[in-house]
Design a protein around this motif. Sequence first.
Motif, short mmCIF file in Angstrom:
data_model
loop_
_atom_site.label_atom_id
_atom_site.label_comp_id
_atom_site.label_asym_id
_atom_site.label_seq_id
_atom_site.Cartn_x
_atom_site.Cartn_y
_atom_site.Cartn_z
N VAL A 11 0.82 -1.20 0.00
CA VAL A 11 0.00 0.00 0.00
C VAL A 11 0.86 1.25 0.00
N ALA A 12 1.99 1.19 0.71
CA ALA A 12 2.80 2.39 0.89
C ALA A 12 3.64 2.73 -0.32
N THR A 13 4.03 1.73 -1.13
CA THR A 13 5.05 2.02 -2.13
C THR A 13 4.69 1.67 -3.56
N ASP A 14 3.71 0.83 -3.78
CA ASP A 14 3.49 0.29 -5.11
C ASP A 14 2.16 0.71 -5.73
N ILE A 15 2.11 0.58 -7.05
CA ILE A 15 0.85 0.68 -7.77
C ILE A 15 0.36 -0.73 -8.05
N LEU A 16 -0.91 -0.99 -7.77
CA LEU A 16 -1.51 -2.25 -8.16
C LEU A 16 -1.92 -2.12 -9.62
N GLU A 17 -1.31 -2.90 -10.48
CA GLU A 17 -1.53 -2.74 -11.93
C GLU A 17 -2.59 -3.71 -12.44
N ASP A 18 -3.47 -3.17 -13.28
CA ASP A 18 -4.51 -3.96 -13.96
C ASP A 18 -5.16 -4.94 -12.98
N VAL A 19 -5.86 -4.41 -11.99
CA VAL A 19 -6.35 -5.22 -10.88
C VAL A 19 -7.32 -6.31 -11.31
N PHE A 20 -7.97 -6.15 -12.48
CA PHE A 20 -8.89 -7.17 -12.97
C PHE A 20 -8.28 -8.02 -14.09
N LYS A 21 -6.98 -7.77 -14.41
CA LYS A 21 -6.29 -8.51 -15.47
C LYS A 21 -7.09 -8.49 -16.77
N SER A 22 -7.51 -7.30 -17.15
CA SER A 22 -8.40 -7.16 -18.31
C SER A 22 -7.65 -6.92 -19.61
N ASN A 23 -6.42 -6.36 -19.53
CA ASN A 23 -5.57 -6.15 -20.71
C ASN A 23 -6.19 -5.24 -21.77
N PHE A 24 -6.99 -4.27 -21.34
CA PHE A 24 -7.52 -3.30 -22.29
C PHE A 24 -6.41 -2.32 -22.69
N LYS A 25 -6.60 -1.64 -23.81
CA LYS A 25 -5.59 -0.68 -24.27
C LYS A 25 -5.66 0.62 -23.48
N LYS A 26 -6.89 1.07 -23.18
CA LYS A 26 -7.06 2.31 -22.41
C LYS A 26 -6.78 2.03 -20.93
N ARG A 27 -6.28 3.05 -20.23
CA ARG A 27 -5.85 2.83 -18.85
C ARG A 27 -6.29 4.00 -17.96
N VAL A 28 -6.77 3.67 -16.76
CA VAL A 28 -7.14 4.67 -15.78
C VAL A 28 -6.36 4.41 -14.50
N LEU A 29 -5.91 5.49 -13.86
CA LEU A 29 -5.27 5.39 -12.55
C LEU A 29 -6.30 5.79 -11.50
N LEU A 30 -6.63 4.86 -10.62
CA LEU A 30 -7.57 5.10 -9.55
C LEU A 30 -6.79 5.43 -8.28
N SER A 31 -6.91 6.65 -7.83
CA SER A 31 -6.20 7.10 -6.63
C SER A 31 -7.19 7.17 -5.48
N TYR A 32 -7.16 6.14 -4.63
CA TYR A 32 -8.09 6.12 -3.50
C TYR A 32 -7.50 5.18 -2.44
N ILE A 33 -8.05 3.98 -2.30
CA ILE A 33 -7.50 3.02 -1.33
C ILE A 33 -7.27 1.68 -2.02
N GLN A 34 -6.21 1.00 -1.62
CA GLN A 34 -5.85 -0.28 -2.23
C GLN A 34 -6.40 -1.48 -1.47
N GLN A 35 -6.81 -1.29 -0.23
CA GLN A 35 -7.20 -2.42 0.61
C GLN A 35 -8.24 -3.34 0.00
N PRO A 36 -9.27 -2.84 -0.70
CA PRO A 36 -10.28 -3.75 -1.27
C PRO A 36 -9.69 -4.78 -2.24
N PHE A 37 -8.58 -4.41 -2.87
CA PHE A 37 -7.96 -5.31 -3.86
C PHE A 37 -6.89 -6.20 -3.21
#
Length: 401
Positions: free
Chosen positions: A25-51
């Motif tokens: 949580v402190a240092t990393d980005i969780l990438e492609d949390v649903f493993k969807s491999n779409f071309k378009k990308r969004v960065l969700l800045s909120y909380i990581q705990q649900p994932f």
Amino acid sequence: MKKILLRIANKIIRHFEKINNTNLVATDILEDVFKSNFKKRVLLSYIQQPFIEGIKFHHTNYLECYTAAEVFKELGYCVDVVDLFNDVVEIDFSKYEIVYGLGISLENSFYCSNPERVFKILYSTGYNPFYSFQASAVQVKNFYLTHGILIPESSRVLKSFWTFQYILSDYVIALGNKLVCDSFKNHNKHIKCDNVNAFYFDVYDIDIKNKDFEKAQKHFLWFGSNGLLHKGLDLVIDIFIERKDINLHICGATKNEIKFWEYYQPFLVKSKNIIDHGFVNILSDDFKILMEECAFCIFPTASEGGAPALLNVMANGGLIPIASKTCGIDIDEIGFVFDELSKDLIELNIDRVLKFDVESLKKMSQVVKENIRSNYTLGHYKKNIKETIKHVLTLNNTETT
């Protein structure tokens, strides 16, 4: 001995899992949390705990964050998630079409190269802080003038916050009713904003017909969290200290606000009609008992983003609200609303509800319960947030083509 060793081993594993999750949580980005491999990308800045931990039910922000991620996936975006307080990770914003949420990463996106390329959507969990901080500071001032003690730590005023996202974001989605959204428009007439109502957790569907309102009419519930002056707990306690004909139940009031409790402790010891339950899990039997025991919820907050805590007790227990207009919920037709935060106005409304007969209270409670259960579900929230995000993205596509 084998069972004991196994329990010890499991504790050690859970300990290191907790450490690893904290580091993540402190240092990393969780990438492609649903493993969807779409071309378009969004960065969700909120909380990581649900994932990382899964969905928890102690705060609605778990589902708010997860729902936003689901919506973007359904709209064809890979979703990366960063913690809103993460000030360590370096982000390549050129990878993203959209930054959504709040916090440090959204703020930093205004400083990246070609910032106009990244569409920025602020998800505000409450009133515009330029309004909210002032309203909260007023409550601190009023307490100081009344009681002679300055307790800024019981406000909701932050020493520092992310200024530009509240001014320069391309769009604001505000949690709460239209008044919450208006707090942004009133401060900046050019800002684009929509509101989305909060939601409740469906854990206990009380049978209003069998509730003993003759007893419950004498019981009021304050159900909140930190920022005790901001949420008006001082005003409520001041009333009930002087009243012996009614009872106050306090739930969720943080004990970290030491000065607040140091002041009130001598009064609370003498006031048998004020019961501090501490933190109460809404999944617990204690919560169910309170829903049966109390007829009213009382919440004089300076500002709130849809007040999920208030929604929970209205939806699960049918508690009739006595609340400030700035609670972020449209309850004028199902409760008792006051425009100003004052002891006199709150007590005036308490005296009003004490005059109702049992059958009237039962009908009012049923209306409250049905209204909230019909309009403030998680399903409604997801539908509304999806429609709003789709609308926002359509506007963005129109403006950039």
